[in-house]
Scaffold this active site. Structure first.
Site, PDB file in Angstrom:
ATOM      1  N   ASP A 171      -6.088 -14.707   3.754  1.00 25.89           N
ATOM      2  CA  ASP A 171      -5.432 -13.906   3.988  1.00 25.89           C
ATOM      3  C   ASP A 171      -4.568 -14.480   5.410  1.00 25.89           C
ATOM      4  O   ASP A 171      -4.982 -14.215   6.805  1.00 25.89           O
ATOM      5  CB  ASP A 171      -6.618 -12.875   4.877  1.00 25.89           C
ATOM      6  CG  ASP A 171      -5.095 -11.396   4.531  1.00 25.89           C
ATOM      7  OD1 ASP A 171      -3.926 -11.619   3.636  1.00 25.89           O
ATOM      8  OD2 ASP A 171      -6.375 -10.208   5.059  1.00 25.89           O
TER       9      ASP A 171
ATOM     10  N   LYS B 132       0.163  -4.067  -6.012  1.00 19.08           N
ATOM     11  CA  LYS B 132      -1.091  -4.742  -5.674  1.00 19.08           C
ATOM     12  C   LYS B 132      -1.925  -3.987  -5.649  1.00 19.08           C
ATOM     13  O   LYS B 132      -2.188  -2.093  -5.949  1.00 19.08           O
ATOM     14  CB  LYS B 132      -1.023  -3.940  -3.546  1.00 19.08           C
ATOM     15  CG  LYS B 132      -1.919  -4.368  -3.208  1.00 19.08           C
ATOM     16  CD  LYS B 132      -1.765  -3.551  -1.700  1.00 19.08           C
ATOM     17  CE  LYS B 132      -3.825  -4.204  -1.143  1.00 19.08           C
ATOM     18  NZ  LYS B 132      -3.961  -4.159  -0.080  1.00 19.08           N
TER      19      LYS B 132
ATOM     20  N   HIS C 256      -9.945 -16.525  10.752  1.00 22.16           N
ATOM     21  CA  HIS C 256     -10.320 -14.780  10.652  1.00 22.16           C
ATOM     22  C   HIS C 256     -11.396 -14.199  11.662  1.00 22.16           C
ATOM     23  O   HIS C 256     -12.395 -13.312  11.649  1.00 22.16           O
ATOM     24  CB  HIS C 256     -11.026 -14.310   9.757  1.00 22.16           C
ATOM     25  CG  HIS C 256     -10.320 -13.163   9.111  1.00 22.16           C
ATOM     26  ND1 HIS C 256     -10.488 -11.678   9.467  1.00 22.16           N
ATOM     27  CD2 HIS C 256      -9.988 -12.630   8.228  1.00 22.16           C
ATOM     28  CE1 HIS C 256      -9.799 -11.203   8.506  1.00 22.16           C
ATOM     29  NE2 HIS C 256      -9.238 -11.348   8.023  1.00 22.16           N
TER      30      HIS C 256
ATOM     31  N   GLU D 193       1.071 -11.255  11.556  1.00 19.44           N
ATOM     32  CA  GLU D 193       0.075 -10.289  12.354  1.00 19.44           C
ATOM     33  C   GLU D 193      -1.179 -11.039  12.820  1.00 19.44           C
ATOM     34  O   GLU D 193      -1.700 -10.724  13.133  1.00 19.44           O
ATOM     35  CB  GLU D 193      -0.506  -9.899  10.634  1.00 19.44           C
ATOM     36  CG  GLU D 193      -2.122  -9.060  10.460  1.00 19.44           C
ATOM     37  CD  GLU D 193      -2.241  -8.361   9.611  1.00 19.44           C
ATOM     38  OE1 GLU D 193      -1.664  -8.800   8.184  1.00 19.44           O
ATOM     39  OE2 GLU D 193      -3.169  -8.185   9.040  1.00 19.44           O
TER      40      GLU D 193
ATOM     41  N   GLU E 204      -8.637  -4.107  -1.429  1.00 17.97           N
ATOM     42  CA  GLU E 204      -8.579  -3.299  -0.798  1.00 17.97           C
ATOM     43  C   GLU E 204      -8.444  -1.798  -1.066  1.00 17.97           C
ATOM     44  O   GLU E 204      -8.025  -1.409  -0.070  1.00 17.97           O
ATOM     45  CB  GLU E 204      -7.217  -4.213   0.383  1.00 17.97           C
ATOM     46  CG  GLU E 204      -7.612  -4.747   0.885  1.00 17.97           C
ATOM     47  CD  GLU E 204      -7.109  -5.615   1.956  1.00 17.97           C
ATOM     48  OE1 GLU E 204      -5.642  -5.437   2.120  1.00 17.97           O
ATOM     49  OE2 GLU E 204      -7.387  -6.324   2.826  1.00 17.97           O
TER      50      GLU E 204
ATOM     51  N   ASN F 162       1.035  -1.355   0.015  1.00 19.12           N
ATOM     52  CA  ASN F 162       0.038   0.499  -0.256  1.00 19.12           C
ATOM     53  C   ASN F 162       0.999   1.293   0.263  1.00 19.12           C
ATOM     54  O   ASN F 162       1.159   1.636   0.829  1.00 19.12           O
ATOM     55  CB  ASN F 162      -0.841   0.114   1.206  1.00 19.12           C
ATOM     56  CG  ASN F 162      -1.698  -1.531   1.240  1.00 19.12           C
ATOM     57  OD1 ASN F 162      -2.274  -1.567   0.517  1.00 19.12           O
ATOM     58  ND2 ASN F 162      -1.441  -1.955   2.560  1.00 19.12           N
TER      59      ASN F 162
HETATM   60  C1  BDP Z   1      -3.669  -7.723   5.105  1.00 25.04           C
HETATM   61  C2  BDP Z   1      -3.172  -6.433   6.076  1.00 25.04           C
HETATM   62  C3  BDP Z   1      -2.894  -5.414   5.075  1.00 25.04           C
HETATM   63  C4  BDP Z   1      -2.239  -5.591   4.072  1.00 25.04           C
HETATM   64  C5  BDP Z   1      -2.963  -6.495   3.325  1.00 25.04           C
HETATM   65  C6  BDP Z   1      -1.841  -7.246   2.184  1.00 25.04           C
HETATM   66  O1  BDP Z   1      -4.295  -6.891   7.065  1.00 25.04           O
HETATM   67  O2  BDP Z   1      -2.297  -4.743   6.256  1.00 25.04           O
HETATM   68  O3  BDP Z   1      -2.197  -4.563   2.815  1.00 25.04           O
HETATM   69  O4  BDP Z   1      -3.053  -8.170   4.247  1.00 25.04           O
HETATM   70  O5  BDP Z   1      -1.835  -8.218   1.563  1.00 25.04           O
HETATM   71  O6  BDP Z   1      -3.437  -8.853   5.603  1.00 25.04           O
HETATM   72  O7  BDP Z   1      -2.734  -5.924   0.695  1.00 25.04           O
END
Ligand code: BDP
Length: 690
Positions: free
Chosen positions: A369, A292, A516, A397, A296, A215
């Site tokens: 994820d 990316k 999750h 995470e 998201e 990001n």
């Molecule tokens: C998620 C994370 C997020 C990341 C996203 C990603 O919470 O912070 O930006 O993956 O991989 O698990 O792009």
């Protein structure tokens, strides 16, 4: 008075001898090079007396320098550099041996002009560097270097760390302090720590590094930042590492003044070409872009009704003249009406064969994820005409941040060795990939990873990317010997702790294939009750689907049928309890192979997870006095945190699921410490790294 002085002097002397010059804080990672015990050093005495470097490139010099540093430390003697070969020399030289490939090496014990020598050979300098680290590893783990005939080459060409570091110095999902990169003082100040970082990467075969978050802001591609990136590239290059950047798809608009970022627009294409040219004038061996896109909320080609192929191939065109590549991430989910676990496959599988040859599609290990346990991603094996990278998350995470001991080697071994049955019957995930990328767990913390045991995950990631068929257990043992010493009792105690640790996390957080259930956004602690977030798949209730009758996500033909994205034989691997609730919605009273009902099994697993942490604590306590004090204390304290938080997970989840199942706890099972409302009311406005 004289007597008094003598006593003080003696006391001071004792203090000086008894206190190590510098307390161990983990800074040296696995490259500790402390002297081996005298009787062990003896074994190496005819060998490793000097280094003879027969080539003079910068990477080869790193190899020789590291060997000199390492062997001098381990063998407690000066191991000098020489130009003439004498008895015991370690000779480093280039060769022509096609079987070793671009990065492989050989280490052999040979007689050179009548002298007994150890010869490291490779086709290029990077191989020499990896050979030097391999020899050091042998000595450090007290294996013989007598009569050596070792040949190794990495299975994957691209072994990469992805840093999720922001330009403001924070690290997304980073639990190890601030970013390593000090953008304010670069390019002038080249912190020696950058070199230590590069050494550590090189020692485990990492050859590529993305230095900024996926990001990302487009600013990283502006001239001032490119100068800073170039300075970092100069530091990493002698350690065989190429720099990559995350590129924001809307950069032509953000920093280029264009009105669109449409990948088919000639002005946009021209902008990226010119930008690529500029990057390569700063960094001649630049690796390429990681993107990316349409994920998201990040911009991407679909904003202009174009496809992932259009976007990736445009960037590939810009990089191709320079030999650069595009890593295009397949982490996408947008449709509220479709099972999130299915969406990446649905979107990317039909694009197979359409990506340019310098595009690598980067796929997370599982379809959701980075959860504590997921089945492997169904895209592995489904895109035989596309180069694929497996993306793993080293930073934990979803596995307790830096304070929970969870060795991820076992998790990655599980996914790498999983059988895809395609494109061939014999295929495993490892056979379908040409790269591995790991989301780094590295920051400004003195221990680099924010905990002593998280260093093992950095280590294991690199070692597995080099040899995906290696066993997680042997990697754990190797790391322990290097990071904690060769004391058999220490090794014997820590190996099982590490090997059981990830399953323990699965059990106290998300047993039986749940996923999750973490707190919103920050992902700290349990929140299985959350159901009010805007998008359905942001809510834990979306994943567990528990009600009075049962629990689990039906992904069979009666449900979302995500199961059908796998070869039928591959899907059979998911028939055990570990994946039960990932693929099935089952009744609370259904009886499992263990003889327990689903409800009782769920509670049993939560308890078991907490028990495992309790045992890890007990085992660790036995090592008091056998490992250095500071690191011992840190691990002991973190294990105490882990036990407390494991219990919190257990109690909160049991309280919540019991509020739905209305089933009693089996005899002897302790009720949750607090009522459900207590756990639901907890807030964590200062949880790290989100
Ligand atoms: C998620 C994370 C997020 C990341 C996203 C990603 O919470 O912070 O930006 O993956 O991989 O698990 O792009």
């Amino acid at each position: 008075m004289r007597h008094f002085n003598c006593v003080i002097l003696a006391a001071l002397l004792w203090l000086a001898l008894a206190t190590p010059a510098q307390a161990e804080d983990g800074y040296r990672l696995w490259l500790r090079y402390d002297p081996l015990p005298a009787h062990v050093r003896q074994r190496y005495s005819p060998d490793a007396t000097e280094i003879v470097l027969k080539t003079n490139g910068a990477i080869a010099q790193s190899a020789a320098g590291e060997l000199q540093r390492g062997l001098s430390g381990l063998l407690a003697k000066q191991v000098p550099n020489h130009t003439v070969v004498r008895n015991g020399a370690v000779v480093i030289r280039l060769t022509k041996d096609t079987a070793l490939g671009a990065e492989g090496f050989s280490i052999r014990s040979v007689r050179t002009a009548g002298h007994r020598t150890t010869v490291i050979e490779a086709n290029n300098e990077r191989g020499l560097l990896y050979g030097a680290f391999a020899l050091l590893r042998r000595v450090q783990t007290q294996r013989s270097i007598d009569r050596l005939d070792v040949r190794e080459r990495p299975k994957l060409a691209l072994r990469m760390l992805d840093h999720w570091d922001n330009l403001n110095g924070s690290v997304e999902r980073g639990y190890a302090g601030r970013s390593l990169w000090d953008w304010r003082t670069l390019p002038e100040w080249k912190d020696p720590r950058y070199t230590d970082y590069a050494r550590a990467d090189a020692s485990i075969g990492i050859n590529s590094v993305v230095i900024n978050n996926v990001n990302t802001q487009a600013d990283i591609l502006t001239e001032p930042y490119l100068k800073k990136v170039a300075a970092l590239a100069d530091i990493l290059r002698p350690w065989g590492i190429r720099v990559f950047l995350s590129a924001r798809f809307s950069a032509p608009m953000d920093i280029g003044g264009l009105k669109t970022a449409d990948p088919l627009d000639p002005a946009v294409r021209g902008w990226w070409k010119a930008k690529a040219d500029e990057v390569y004038t700063e960094v001649h061996d630049f690796g390429g872009f990681l993107v990316k896109a349409n994920s998201e909320g990040e911009p991407g080609p679909q904003d202009y009704h174009r496809t992932h192929v259009d976007g990736a191939n445009m960037l590939a065109d810009a990089l191709r003249p320079h030999g650069g590549i595009v890593l295009w991430r397949a982490f996408v989910y947008t449709s509220a009406n479709e099972d999130r676990a299915k969406q990446a496959y649905d979107e990317f599988a039909p694009l197979d064969g359409k990506f340019a040859e310098n595009v690598v599609v980067q796929i997370k290990n599982g379809p959701i994820d980075f959860q504590p346990r997921e089945p492997f991603h169904p895209l592995f094996g489904a895109m035989p005409h596309t180069r694929l990278a497996l993306e793993a998350q080293i930073t934990k995470e979803y596995l307790g941040f830096n304070t929970h001991l969870a060795y991820l080697g076992t998790m990655w071994e599980e996914v790498l060795k999983a059988r895809t049955f395609r494109p061939q019957q014999s295929s495993r995930v490892t056979d379908t990939i040409s790269a591995m990328a790991g989301v780094a767990n590295i920051g400004s913390s003195r221990s680099w990873s924010g905990s002593q045991f998280d260093q093992a995950n950095w280590y294991a990631f690199g070692r597995l990317a080099w040899e995906p068929d290696a066993s997680a257990k042997s990697i754990a043992e190797e790391w322990i010997r290097m990071a904690w010493g060769n004391d058999p009792r220490v090794v014997r105690t820590i190996v099982p702790m590490m090997m059981r640790s990830r399953q323990a996390v699965v059990d106290y957080m998300t047993p039986l294939g749940l996923a999750h259930l973490m707190g919103t956004d920050h992902h700290y602690g349990p929140a299985p009750w959350v159901s009010d977030l805007q998008r359905p798949e942001w809510n834990p209730v979306y994943y567990h689907r528990a009600d009075t009758n049962g629990i689990g996500f039906d992904r069979t033909a009666t449900g979302s049928n995500a199961m059908a994205q796998y070869e039928p034989k591959a899907a059979q691997q998911f028939s055990g309890d570990d994946y039960l609730l990932w693929f099935h919605h089952v009744q609370w009273d259904q009886r499992l192979d263990t003889g327990r009902t689903v409800w009782d099994e769920l509670v049993w697993r939560y308890d078991h997870g907490v028990d495992e942490v309790h045992e890890m604590r007990r085992d660790w306590a036995k090592l008091r006095g056998s490992v250095d004090r500071q690191r011992f204390d840190e691990v002991a304290a973190f294990l105490a945190i882990q036990e407390r938080e494991a219990k919190w997970w257990r109690d909160a989840c049991i309280a919540y699921f019991q509020s739905l199942s209305h089933r009693p706890l089996a005899r002897g099972v302790a009720p949750p410490e607090h009522p459900l409302s207590y756990y639901e009311a907890l807030r964590f406005p200062y949880a790290p790294a989100h």
